[in-house]
Enzyme design. Sequence first.
Site, mmCIF file in Angstrom:
data_model
loop_
_atom_site.group_PDB
_atom_site.id
_atom_site.type_symbol
_atom_site.label_atom_id
_atom_site.label_comp_id
_atom_site.label_asym_id
_atom_site.label_seq_id
_atom_site.Cartn_x
_atom_site.Cartn_y
_atom_site.Cartn_z
ATOM 1 N N LYS A 1 0.814 -1.217 0.000
ATOM 2 C CA LYS A 1 0.000 0.000 0.000
ATOM 3 C C LYS A 1 0.855 1.279 0.000
ATOM 4 O O LYS A 1 2.074 1.196 0.061
ATOM 5 C CB LYS A 1 -0.963 -0.031 1.194
ATOM 6 C CG LYS A 1 -1.903 -1.253 1.167
ATOM 7 C CD LYS A 1 -2.984 -1.168 0.090
ATOM 8 C CE LYS A 1 -3.573 -2.504 -0.301
ATOM 9 N NZ LYS A 1 -4.477 -3.132 0.637
HETATM 10 C C1 LIG Z 1 -5.505 -4.283 0.942
HETATM 11 C C2 LIG Z 1 -6.949 -4.044 1.034
HETATM 12 C C3 LIG Z 1 -7.671 -4.294 2.225
HETATM 13 C C4 LIG Z 1 -7.092 -5.025 3.386
HETATM 14 O O1 LIG Z 1 -5.987 -4.437 3.928
HETATM 15 P P1 LIG Z 1 -5.114 -5.267 4.984
HETATM 16 O O2 LIG Z 1 -4.352 -4.186 5.690
HETATM 17 O O3 LIG Z 1 -4.236 -6.170 4.190
HETATM 18 O O4 LIG Z 1 -6.024 -5.990 5.878
HETATM 19 C C5 LIG Z 1 -8.999 -3.907 2.282
HETATM 20 N N1 LIG Z 1 -9.615 -3.357 1.228
HETATM 21 C C6 LIG Z 1 -8.973 -3.130 0.059
HETATM 22 C C7 LIG Z 1 -9.720 -2.504 -1.058
HETATM 23 C C8 LIG Z 1 -7.632 -3.495 -0.081
HETATM 24 O O5 LIG Z 1 -7.008 -3.339 -1.248
#
Ligand SMILES: *Cc1c(COP(=O)(O)O)cnc(C)c1O
Length: 394
Positions: A197
Site C-alpha cells: 500500500k
Molecule cells: C488491501 C486491502 C484491504 C485489506 O488491507 P489489509 O491491511 O491487508 O487488511 C482492504 N480493502 C482493500 C480494497 C484493499 O485493497
Amino acid sequence: MSENDKPAIEGGSPVRENILTFSPPSIGQEEIDAVVDIMRSKWITMGKKTVEFENQLNKYIGSKHTLVVNSCTAALHLALQAHGIGVGDEVIVPAMTFAATVNVIVQCGATPVLADVDPETYNIDPKDIKRKVTKKTKAIIPVHYGGQPCDMNAIRKIAKKHRLVVVEDAAHAIGAEYMGKRLGKSGTVCFSFYATKNMTTGEGGAVATDNKEVAEKIRILRLHGIDKDAWKRYSSEGNWYYEIKEAGWKYNITDMQSALGMVQLKKLDSFILRRREIAKMYDKGLNKSFFVLPKEVWGVYHARHLYPVQLRLDKVSIDRAKFIEAMSKENIQTSVHFIPIHMHPFYKNISVSLPVTESVYRQFVSLPIYPDMTDKDVQNVVDAANKIAEFYKR
Ligand SMILES: *Cc1c(COP(=O)(O)O)cnc(C)c1O
C-alpha cells in the site's frame, strides 16, 4: 518488422533484462534503523511508539480519533462492530474490491449486498446503492478504488435519508482528498499499511473516526475487550488491574511496526507525488486506441495507489490473460484489481448482475506504480504495453 517490434512472447527481445516487480515497498536505511532501535529497546509490542504513531497519524489525517490496528481488515471489522452492525443487517458494498471488505461483513453476521461501480472511476455507483437499499440495510462500505475518493456527497445523502452507517474502505487512499479535505477528516474511515500500500508497516491498519463512542469501543475491542492498553498496565505509572468489558479481539499493532510507520508517514506526501508523476507519464505514453486509461475526476486529489487500464478487447485479438503473460515475458509484472466478489466460490450464491463490474473485469490490468520506479522503468512499461497491443491489433 524489426526484432524490436516483436513481443518477447513471439520470440522478440524483451524491453528489459531484469524483472520489474509489481509493487515493492520503499524501505530505506531510516526505516531499518527505526525498527532496530525498537528491538534494542526491549519493548517491542504495542507501547509508547504506537501512541506516538497514532498521534502523528491523527494529525496527518485531521481526524478527531485515530486508532491503529494490525490490518485494514481488522479496522473494517472493528468499525462495523463498533457501529452496531450484526445479524440480520444488510451492508451495501461494491463487488469490485478485495476479499477483506466483504468478509468482515459476513464475520459480523450481516449480509453483503453487492453494488456495481461507476465506469469512469470504478468506485461504487451511488445510483446502484439507491436501488439496493431495503428495510434491512444498515450500512454502506464505499471503497476508494485505487486511491480515488468516491462520490461521498451522493453517498452521504443516501445514508442520511435512510439512516445508514457509512464505513469507508480507504485501504488505497491514505493522503487522498475529497473536496479539499483528506479522507478520514470526517466519518469513519479505515486505512491499510499492508506491504504493497501507499505507506507500510509490513502489516497494519488504522481507523479514523469523528465519533467518540465508536472510538472508545474500538479502543477496547482491539485488545481483548480489556479497558487498558498493555503499556499502561505494565509501566511504572500503571497498575496491575484491568477489566474485560467485551469478548474483544487481538488486533493490536506492535511498536516495531509503529516505528516503521512513523518514518513512512513522513515520506507519504512525497510518495504520492511520485505516484502522480508516474500516472502522468502513463497517461501521456500509453496508446489510447488500445487502452482505456484511469481518470482523475474533478474535486479529488487522487493518491494513485493503482494504475488500472482496460485492454480494449474490441481492438486487439488477445484476451487479458494473454496480455499479462506477454507483459511478463517482457519482464514486467502486472496484476488484476479485482476479481469481482460474486465470481469467487464462497460468494457465488449471491445472484446479482453487475454489468459494469463484469465488463471492466474482463479487460482489467493493473500496471506497476510505486515511488521507487525510475522514469526508465515507466518507459519500459509503456513500450512493452504499446508493442504488445500494436502487434495483436485487429
Ligand atoms: C488491501 C486491502 C484491504 C485489506 O488491507 P489489509 O491491511 O491487508 O487488511 C482492504 N480493502 C482493500 C480494497 C484493499 O485493497
